[in-house]
Scaffold this active site. Sequence first.
Site, short mmCIF file in Angstrom:
data_model
loop_
_atom_site.label_atom_id
_atom_site.label_comp_id
_atom_site.label_asym_id
_atom_site.label_seq_id
_atom_site.Cartn_x
_atom_site.Cartn_y
_atom_site.Cartn_z
N ASP A 349 9.84 13.99 68.37
CA ASP A 349 10.09 14.95 69.43
C ASP A 349 11.18 15.94 69.00
O ASP A 349 12.21 15.53 68.45
CB ASP A 349 10.53 14.20 70.69
CG ASP A 349 10.84 15.12 71.85
OD1 ASP A 349 9.91 15.76 72.35
OD2 ASP A 349 12.01 15.18 72.25
N GLU A 385 7.10 17.57 65.92
CA GLU A 385 7.02 18.63 66.90
C GLU A 385 7.98 19.69 66.36
O GLU A 385 9.20 19.54 66.49
CB GLU A 385 7.47 18.16 68.28
CG GLU A 385 7.36 19.25 69.33
CD GLU A 385 7.89 18.85 70.69
OE1 GLU A 385 7.35 19.33 71.70
OE2 GLU A 385 8.86 18.06 70.75
#
Length: 708
Positions: A349, A385
């Site tokens: 993330d 990401e």
Amino acid sequence: MTTVWPGSPYPLGSAYDGSGTNFSVFSEVAERVELCLIGKDGREERVNLDEVDSYVWHAYLPTVTPGQRYGFRVHGPWDPASGHRCDPSKLLLDPYGKAFHGDFEFSQALYSYDLNAEDLASGGVPPRIDSLGHTMTSVVINPFFQWASDRAPRTPYHETIIYEAHVKGMTQTHPGIPEELRGTYAGLGHPAIIDHLKSLNVTAIELMPVHQFMHDHRLLDLGLRNYWGYNTFGFFAPHYQYAASRYAGGAVAEFKTMVRAFHEAGIEVILDVVYNHTAEGNHLGPTINFRGIDNAAYYRLLDGDPRYYKDFTGTGNSLNARHPHTLQLIMDSLRYWVLEMHVDGFRFDLAATLAREFYDVDRLSAFFDLVQQDPVVSQVKLIAEPWDVGEGGYQVGNFPGLWTEWNGKYRDTVRDYWRGEPATLGEFASRLTGSSDLYEATGRRPSASINFVTCHDGFTLADLVSYNEKHNEANGEDNRDGESHNRSWNCGVEGPTDDPDILALRGKQMRNIVGTLMLSQGTPMIAHGDEIGRTQRGNNNVYCQDNELSWMDWSLCETNADLLEFTRKVIKFRKSHPVFRRRRFFEGKPIRTGHQVRDISWLTPSGKEMDLADWETGLGQCVAVFLNGDAIAAPNERGERVIDDSFLLCFNAHGEDQDFVAPQDDYAKEWVADLNTADPTGAADVTVAAGEKITLAPRSLLVLRKTA
């Protein structure tokens, strides 16, 4: 009195060896550290950790066994102006804790400042209210588990199809899962879920955060919860509220059992991990572990005023990936989940945050160096990401060679193309063929592009074609949260409708998107429930909605059976034809000297190869692409030449019928349709001779296969 031996500084955390338990915790700032053993009656016994090696405090307790609850108290400077926030009144959770127990009570006891003070940032003098009984506790686990013949599937990237899912959302309402297992790891590993995934032919399930996380105080006050789980404080522990096992530490064995079940089915398990920040938030957050153990080591503090935190994540703090012990924690956590929990990869993330050495994102940062040379972590799937919320944080295409990336440009381009935005044809062609403009320069293959159109963050597939605007009122923020520019199109009516024409168009648009995704070069990812038309009623940010709004509605398997059948069909189609999952990029060159048929050709609806003027047209909504199955350069795993059928993909994003001329000359003499998104299940029964016209329905995709 508990027997205490010197123990070892390694491994960090608590480690039961069959006879007793070693405890070890790092703190450079500490002046004294106490290990606190919590009894069943809630009382604590404090043990001084007198042994210190390189700022690691440790002891071995031969009488401590699995199930023992514990924490630490760190004595040291309370000096926020210098970045130090030691507060021994706080029972601190183990940064290396493998399991946790209990819950947080958001009272003054969790905070190291007076909640009623006027100047909350000054640091002041801590109230010194004991947090024992108001915080969670760490738990010693039994590390032994019978893995039997478990083996990692090790599916190559070019054969991988990822299914993003939420442990609770996937299982909470499934009628085939016993009620006591719904919302749990045991429920996710149940045959009912595994059979569904196998029927889709997906090869990997990517789990939204399962590291132990906290529910935000603000959300709890609103009657909401941190459903997504991007609020970690325990990077080694499976979130215990997802466990059907209610005994302390039971989540660990249950998680391992789930992984073993997926592996038996040939499905990999990928974890969405959040190493960019923690649940402690900014200077106004609670003190639960890192802040009280060594604030300046674990967090990026503001230059010139270390009372405050640098925030590249929008969550209040950023982990200090420049500090060697923080880097060690991240790498130890990754290795633990691979070696002990048997997971097959990670999706990072806001991964750009981990690459910030000072301010700028640096692809040569220490974190990437460590991953590159690590013999364990470097061998599993690593998915970035590739952005964060800081300046210069959008880094799509800029990660090192080992990494694959969520391709946000793919998402945006496919959404724009099918909703009829002008001047996207060249971009669409790049994304369809694996985004070589983003990945080839770093020596990566098409599979480096994790292609997705929807994910947990944003509209579901059904909502993408049903809403022009977000509808997030249920989140309690007056619809201010969530992305406002969604590149969505409601097909004529906002939200639910009974209009059969609009419903038919929405169904076709969903098939167009799923079809495009599975026919694109790269690694496809679908979001859980999109295969059955799951809706969040226009909410594009259900991070706090732990209810029917975000959970899977399994009755849609019948309601939207056609979409489910189409999704199964197009995934199987992709898996059956290597021309759609090439290991190398297209070259666009003739396959033999003097022969004009290339590995790929782009054609206008008239059947001629496109020229510069065709590419530059402002409303390029119709295009055909020829994929040559005789021109796959990369051999298979046995070194054998790969030969496949040749295909013509015809895309019509216009709102009207469009005639396409089947190419002739060196291309083919006859074509047969294999897939047609104009049909609810993708059925196609058309044969067309070279040079003849075939009519594509408005907003549809047709796949023709060369037969002669």
